[in-house]
Write a protein that holds these residues in place. Sequence first.
Motif, mmCIF file in Angstrom:
data_model
loop_
_atom_site.group_PDB
_atom_site.id
_atom_site.type_symbol
_atom_site.label_atom_id
_atom_site.label_comp_id
_atom_site.label_asym_id
_atom_site.label_seq_id
_atom_site.Cartn_x
_atom_site.Cartn_y
_atom_site.Cartn_z
ATOM 1 N N TYR A 100 40.652 39.799 36.213
ATOM 2 C CA TYR A 100 40.118 41.237 36.296
ATOM 3 C C TYR A 100 40.774 41.887 34.936
ATOM 4 O O TYR A 100 40.009 42.575 34.480
ATOM 5 C CB TYR A 100 40.480 41.882 37.453
ATOM 6 N N ILE A 101 41.882 41.496 34.439
ATOM 7 C CA ILE A 101 42.298 42.229 33.608
ATOM 8 C C ILE A 101 41.631 41.647 32.111
ATOM 9 O O ILE A 101 41.379 42.496 31.224
ATOM 10 C CB ILE A 101 43.954 41.714 33.254
ATOM 11 N N ALA A 102 40.999 40.588 32.024
ATOM 12 C CA ALA A 102 40.445 40.093 30.834
ATOM 13 C C ALA A 102 39.012 40.313 31.008
ATOM 14 O O ALA A 102 38.373 40.457 29.978
ATOM 15 C CB ALA A 102 40.586 38.535 30.639
ATOM 16 N N TRP A 103 38.298 40.856 32.012
ATOM 17 C CA TRP A 103 37.040 41.009 32.055
ATOM 18 C C TRP A 103 36.618 42.536 32.982
ATOM 19 O O TRP A 103 36.421 42.458 34.098
ATOM 20 C CB TRP A 103 36.396 39.985 32.941
ATOM 21 N N PRO A 104 37.107 43.510 32.170
ATOM 22 C CA PRO A 104 36.993 44.909 32.861
ATOM 23 C C PRO A 104 35.471 44.843 33.520
ATOM 24 O O PRO A 104 34.426 44.626 32.992
ATOM 25 C CB PRO A 104 37.148 45.672 31.678
ATOM 26 N N GLY A 105 35.450 45.385 34.728
ATOM 27 C CA GLY A 105 34.358 45.824 35.414
ATOM 28 C C GLY A 105 33.550 44.561 36.115
ATOM 29 O O GLY A 105 32.544 44.784 36.814
ATOM 30 N N GLN A 106 34.039 43.478 35.810
ATOM 31 C CA GLN A 106 33.140 42.319 36.284
ATOM 32 C C GLN A 106 33.203 42.336 37.853
ATOM 33 O O GLN A 106 32.482 42.156 38.425
ATOM 34 C CB GLN A 106 33.731 41.176 35.650
ATOM 35 N N ALA A 107 34.421 42.664 38.357
ATOM 36 C CA ALA A 107 34.861 42.697 39.864
ATOM 37 C C ALA A 107 34.059 43.908 40.400
ATOM 38 O O ALA A 107 33.311 43.498 41.567
ATOM 39 C CB ALA A 107 36.048 42.843 40.275
ATOM 40 N N LEU A 108 33.573 44.550 39.739
ATOM 41 C CA LEU A 108 32.950 46.120 40.239
ATOM 42 C C LEU A 108 31.613 45.793 40.609
ATOM 43 O O LEU A 108 30.860 45.973 41.190
ATOM 44 C CB LEU A 108 33.290 47.264 39.351
#
Length: 241
Positions: free
Chosen positions: A177-185
Amino acid sequence: MMTKAPQLFSTLPPQEVIVKRVPIETQAGAAGGSYIPPALDASRPGVFFINLKDMTSISKYSLKTLTYHEAVPGHHFQIALNMLQTDIGLMRQNASFNAYIEGWALYSELLASEMGMYENDPWGNLGRLKAEAYRAARLVVDTGLHHKKWTRQHAIEYFAEATGSTQKEVTSAIDRYIAWPGQALGYKLGMLKLVELRAKAQQALGEQFDIRAFHDLILLPGARPMSVVQADVEQWIKAQT
């Protein structure tokens, strides 16, 4: 699931999906489950990979939900059907719009529940509810890290307490999640939009509403931004009223 799928889908992917373990040489850095699309020329089937690197972190009661998400009717239906649409061009055949792709996979978990796939299986349903809690906590973590400026350790501690996941699983998830902002959202926001659009179509069309036609409308044009999906649904409703 494939036996029941024609109740909700008029178009099914002809490509096969098979289940394999993640190769030992790559399992250390791989996710718990993932999907690899079939070849464009259908010479290779879709593959649902399960990571067996740490069997203590895999709960059997979670496997149903994982399968509906990664394989049928989740990523396999969406991506395999997307790849068959040769008239939309090579780029769109392989397009990656996170909210659409992951939103469909979460929507597929809901469909499985609506289809009765957890009937007389309280443990399987527990796995579904655990996945729901995981996605809810992920919304908090993604926002916490990238808007509230949480530290990595704060995110790990919150996620572990909120989900009950193992320390190994939590740590690798937070680093992702740190490396891929917004992906979890994107997962939950995409799914909520699909549910909203289905409800809007049902309300507008009443008895004319056909869930199979709705799913064709969502899947057959291929992956696209959710704003385009919404425009497609609104145009579809207008054409029938």
